[in-house]
Design an enzyme around this catalytic site. Structure first.
Site, mmCIF file in Angstrom:
data_model
loop_
_atom_site.group_PDB
_atom_site.id
_atom_site.type_symbol
_atom_site.label_atom_id
_atom_site.label_comp_id
_atom_site.label_asym_id
_atom_site.label_seq_id
_atom_site.Cartn_x
_atom_site.Cartn_y
_atom_site.Cartn_z
ATOM 1 N N HIS A 95 -3.285 0.067 7.533
ATOM 2 C CA HIS A 95 -3.625 0.387 6.253
ATOM 3 C C HIS A 95 -4.463 -0.213 5.265
ATOM 4 O O HIS A 95 -5.447 -0.487 6.199
ATOM 5 C CB HIS A 95 -2.330 -1.243 5.545
ATOM 6 C CG HIS A 95 -1.829 -1.217 4.441
ATOM 7 N ND1 HIS A 95 -2.798 -2.441 3.971
ATOM 8 C CD2 HIS A 95 -0.423 -1.254 4.075
ATOM 9 C CE1 HIS A 95 -2.156 -2.411 3.002
ATOM 10 N NE2 HIS A 95 -1.547 -2.048 2.700
ATOM 11 N N GLU A 165 -1.303 5.808 -0.108
ATOM 12 C CA GLU A 165 -0.439 4.437 -0.869
ATOM 13 C C GLU A 165 -2.246 4.574 -1.624
ATOM 14 O O GLU A 165 -3.569 4.075 -0.938
ATOM 15 C CB GLU A 165 -0.874 2.964 -0.395
ATOM 16 C CG GLU A 165 0.281 2.639 0.497
ATOM 17 C CD GLU A 165 0.375 1.645 0.327
ATOM 18 O OE1 GLU A 165 1.367 0.855 -0.204
ATOM 19 O OE2 GLU A 165 0.300 0.948 1.118
HETATM 20 P P1 PGA Z 1 1.715 -4.412 -3.165
HETATM 21 O O1 PGA Z 1 1.194 -3.975 -1.724
HETATM 22 O O2 PGA Z 1 2.798 -3.913 -4.009
HETATM 23 O O3 PGA Z 1 1.164 -4.906 -3.621
HETATM 24 O O4 PGA Z 1 0.696 -3.476 -4.338
HETATM 25 C C1 PGA Z 1 1.862 -2.431 -1.298
HETATM 26 C C2 PGA Z 1 1.118 -2.280 0.405
HETATM 27 O O5 PGA Z 1 -0.324 -2.495 0.522
HETATM 28 O O6 PGA Z 1 1.769 -1.578 1.342
#
Ligand code: PGA
Length: 256
Positions: A95, A165
């Site tokens: 992540h 992401e």
């Molecule tokens: P968010 O986070 O939905 O708050 O943008 C997503 C993540 O970091 O997995």
């Protein structure tokens, strides 16, 4: 069409066991009516209780991170074997919030391998910190994938999940998430790089999730961009909004 895969990344939003269990209960109650796989990734402390109470009720449980180092002399580290023993069947690996604190490509690859060795599914996170007109963000995605992916057996490839992401879109609001068109192009690109790495057939079957400010308001539009589901942070902590996202994702997904 396969069910959408919705992963709730609770991060450290919930810091009490009772609150975590109540949220998981509300999610388990709602998921039965929606044809979706929901994976709750609570802080590791609560995996056990949530898996015991709700995994028979249509909710899968995952961990937010895994130790990338082997051996017993690793104070404070949680190994893949421990997470599997608690009842996790998915683990988020790489992540961006952990990359930002020093987790590098080598550690992420070791994490992916450790998770696969325990027959769990790694949810490998990739994403650029910024976009520019020259498209350098695509090179970032290519190297993150190449660094993190070990040689995969066909059975391992079937367990792999990719979460795209873009870091600039995390923790904002629906209006600031990526737009569906740019997302669609990026998903095609990621699948192409995956195909070079694990073969076309295997790559076509890998779920690619989107994460970064997914909320009930933008889920339906984003799922139309060819993703298999979402990795949801802030909006996943409130069961009602997570269930609304799951519902909006259902039926509209192009792949899987
Ligand atoms: P968010 O986070 O939905 O708050 O943008 C997503 C993540 O970091 O997995």
């Amino acid at each position: 069409m396969k069910k959408p895969l919705i992963v709730a990344n609770w991060k450290r939003y919930i810091e009490e066991r009772d609150v975590a269990l109540a949220a998981a209960k509300a999610i388990a109650r709602g998921v039965g009516k929606i044809n979706t796989t929901i994976v709750i990734c609570p802080p590791a402390l609560y995996i056990d209780a949530i898996a015991k109470a709700f995994s028979s009720k249509g909710v899968a449980v995952g961990a937010q991170a895994v130790s990338s180092v082997a051996g017993a002399m690793q104070t404070g580290e949680l190994s893949a074997a421990m997470l599997a023993d608690l009842g996790a069947s998915y683990v988020i690996v790489g992540h961006s919030e952990r990359r930002a604190r020093g987790e590098d490509g080598e550690a992420i690859r070791a994490g992916v391998e450790a998770v696969l060795a325990e027959k769990m599914s790694p949810i490998l996170c990739i994403g650029e910190t910024a976009r520019d007109a020259s498209g350098e963000h695509y090179d970032v995605l290519t190297s993150q994938l190449r660094e993190a992916l070990p040689k995969l057996s066909p059975a391992d490839a079937k367990r792999l999940v990719i979460a795209y992401e873009p870091v600039w879109a995390i923790g904002k609001s629906a209006a600031e998430a990526m737009d569906a068109r740019a997302l669609e192009e990026t998903v095609i690109y990621i699948r192409k790089v995956l195909a070079e790495r694990i073969g076309r057939t295997a790559a076509l079957a890998v779920p690619i999730l989107y994460g970064g400010s997914v909320e009930p308001d933008n889920a339906a539009q984003l799922i139309g961009a060819g993703v298999s589901g979402f990795l949801v942070g802030h909006a996943s902590v409130e069961p009602k909004s997570l269930l609304a996202i799951a519902k909006a994702s259902n039926g509209a997904s192009k792949h899987h």
